[in-house]
Design a protein around this motif. Structure first.
Motif, PDB file in Angstrom:
ATOM      1  N   SER A 179     -29.328  31.202  20.362  1.00  0.00           N
ATOM      2  CA  SER A 179     -27.867  31.234  20.452  1.00  0.00           C
ATOM      3  C   SER A 179     -27.457  31.688  21.842  1.00  0.00           C
ATOM      4  N   THR A 180     -26.306  31.223  22.268  1.00  0.00           N
ATOM      5  CA  THR A 180     -25.747  31.587  23.574  1.00  0.00           C
ATOM      6  C   THR A 180     -24.258  31.839  23.405  1.00  0.00           C
ATOM      7  N   SER A 181     -23.817  33.021  23.787  1.00  0.00           N
ATOM      8  CA  SER A 181     -22.394  33.361  23.670  1.00  0.00           C
ATOM      9  C   SER A 181     -21.642  32.880  24.902  1.00  0.00           C
ATOM     10  N   LEU A 182     -20.663  32.036  24.677  1.00  0.00           N
ATOM     11  CA  LEU A 182     -19.815  31.543  25.757  1.00  0.00           C
ATOM     12  C   LEU A 182     -18.366  31.683  25.319  1.00  0.00           C
ATOM     13  N   ASN A 183     -17.596  32.441  26.064  1.00  0.00           N
ATOM     14  CA  ASN A 183     -16.213  32.699  25.700  1.00  0.00           C
ATOM     15  C   ASN A 183     -15.331  31.556  26.188  1.00  0.00           C
ATOM     16  N   SER A 184     -15.163  30.551  25.340  1.00  0.00           N
ATOM     17  CA  SER A 184     -14.368  29.390  25.737  1.00  0.00           C
ATOM     18  C   SER A 184     -13.814  28.702  24.503  1.00  0.00           C
ATOM     19  N   ASN A 185     -12.573  28.229  24.610  1.00  0.00           N
ATOM     20  CA  ASN A 185     -11.959  27.471  23.522  1.00  0.00           C
ATOM     21  C   ASN A 185     -12.293  25.987  23.598  1.00  0.00           C
ATOM     22  N   HIS A 186     -12.987  25.575  24.651  1.00  0.00           N
ATOM     23  CA  HIS A 186     -13.249  24.149  24.866  1.00  0.00           C
ATOM     24  C   HIS A 186     -14.733  23.915  25.131  1.00  0.00           C
ATOM     25  N   LEU A 187     -15.540  24.162  24.115  1.00  0.00           N
ATOM     26  CA  LEU A 187     -16.981  23.950  24.231  1.00  0.00           C
ATOM     27  C   LEU A 187     -17.346  22.554  23.756  1.00  0.00           C
ATOM     28  N   ASN A 188     -18.133  21.850  24.555  1.00  0.00           N
ATOM     29  CA  ASN A 188     -18.675  20.565  24.144  1.00  0.00           C
ATOM     30  C   ASN A 188     -20.148  20.523  24.525  1.00  0.00           C
ATOM     31  N   ILE A 189     -20.972  19.980  23.624  1.00  0.00           N
ATOM     32  CA  ILE A 189     -22.407  19.955  23.859  1.00  0.00           C
ATOM     33  C   ILE A 189     -22.959  18.561  23.622  1.00  0.00           C
ATOM     34  N   SER A 190     -24.036  18.239  24.344  1.00  0.00           N
ATOM     35  CA  SER A 190     -24.691  16.942  24.175  1.00  0.00           C
ATOM     36  C   SER A 190     -26.171  17.094  24.501  1.00  0.00           C
ATOM     37  N   TRP A 191     -27.015  16.755  23.534  1.00  0.00           N
ATOM     38  CA  TRP A 191     -28.461  16.864  23.715  1.00  0.00           C
ATOM     39  C   TRP A 191     -28.980  15.600  24.375  1.00  0.00           C
ATOM     40  N   ASN A 192     -29.795  15.770  25.417  1.00  0.00           N
ATOM     41  CA  ASN A 192     -30.413  14.626  26.077  1.00  0.00           C
ATOM     42  C   ASN A 192     -31.287  13.880  25.064  1.00  0.00           C
ATOM     43  N   PRO A 193     -31.110  12.557  24.902  1.00  0.00           N
ATOM     44  CA  PRO A 193     -31.882  11.824  23.894  1.00  0.00           C
ATOM     45  C   PRO A 193     -33.369  11.713  24.201  1.00  0.00           C
ATOM     46  N   LYS A 194     -33.789  12.113  25.409  1.00  0.00           N
ATOM     47  CA  LYS A 194     -35.188  11.953  25.805  1.00  0.00           C
ATOM     48  C   LYS A 194     -35.978  13.253  25.879  1.00  0.00           C
ATOM     49  N   ASN A 195     -35.276  14.402  25.939  1.00  0.00           N
ATOM     50  CA  ASN A 195     -36.010  15.652  26.130  1.00  0.00           C
ATOM     51  C   ASN A 195     -35.243  16.835  25.534  1.00  0.00           C
ATOM     52  N   SER A 196     -35.591  18.043  25.973  1.00  0.00           N
ATOM     53  CA  SER A 196     -35.019  19.257  25.380  1.00  0.00           C
ATOM     54  C   SER A 196     -33.801  19.785  26.132  1.00  0.00           C
TER      55      SER A 196
END
Length: 211
Positions: A179-196
């Motif tokens: 887990s990673t705490s990030l103080n933001s109301n606008h978090l977006n994440i995307s996992w690379n389809p080829k690696n970690s």
């Protein structure tokens, strides 16, 4: 879009890059329109990028929050304020319209067999992609899960909420891996389809890559 003002809720490319789909909802100005022919409904509009023209527009009963293409481009799933809608990407015919919970974010697994949804109650749910049968639900966030992404192997799911930041969990057991705490109301994440590698945007101006 069209003859009225709308708000773009989200956008997604088809896996081949030939199409782009846009979720739209009425904004405050558009909600004041009373003439039925002009009143904007909640919809998903898809464009053929290669031909530069409109491909399809599908109206929804509930306003969309997120959408995702099936890996083989046969279907599009839309997470809405009341549940999920799956429709045929070519014809627009509904294959499933299920009222389950408020879905804020949604994503297909890389093999297309499962869906993960980030929900308004802070949970992350895993569903079968053909019938939206519930496989598992994990209550790991204290607020709405507004972004979600599968690892390339399908063994892990990354989820993000303004209250708890990013949590990576085992997609089968729900065990929290990191887990990673990030103080933001606008978090977006995307996992690379080829690696970690996991790409994260927050505070509206920052992009970070995590391994």
């Amino acid at each position: 879009i069209g003859q009225y003002q709308v708000k773009v809720a989200n956008i997604a490319w088809s896996p081949s890059g030939s199409f782009v789909s846009v979720c739209t909802v009425p904004n405050d100005e558009a909600r004041g329109i009373t003439e039925e022919s002009l009143y904007p409904t909640c919809a998903v509009t898809t464009y053929n990028v290669l031909e530069g023209k409109l491909h399809s527009t599908f109206e929804l009963d509930s306003c969309p929050n997120d959408l995702a293409w099936h890996p083989d481009e046969s279907k599009i799933v839309v997470g809405t304020s009341t549940g999920a809608v799956i429709f045929d990407a070519a014809t627009g015919e509904y294959t499933l319209n299920q009222e389950i919970t408020q879905i804020e974010s949604i994503a297909y697994s890389r093999d297309g067999n499962f869906l993960a949804s980030g929900n308004g109650d802070g949970s992350v749910a895993v569903w079968t992609s053909d019938s939206m049968s519930l496989v598992n639900v994990f209550y790991i966030h204290s607020g709405s899960v507004n972004s979600i992404s599968w690892s390339p192997t399908g063994n892990h799911i990354a989820s993000a909420s303004p209250e708890n930041g990013i949590i990576i969990l085992n997609s089968s057991t729900g065990e929290q891996i990191r887990s990673t705490s990030l103080n933001s109301n606008h978090l977006n994440i995307s996992w690379n389809p080829k690696n970690s590698l996991l790409a994260v945007t927050y505070v509206g101006r920052t992009v970070v890559i995590y391994n």
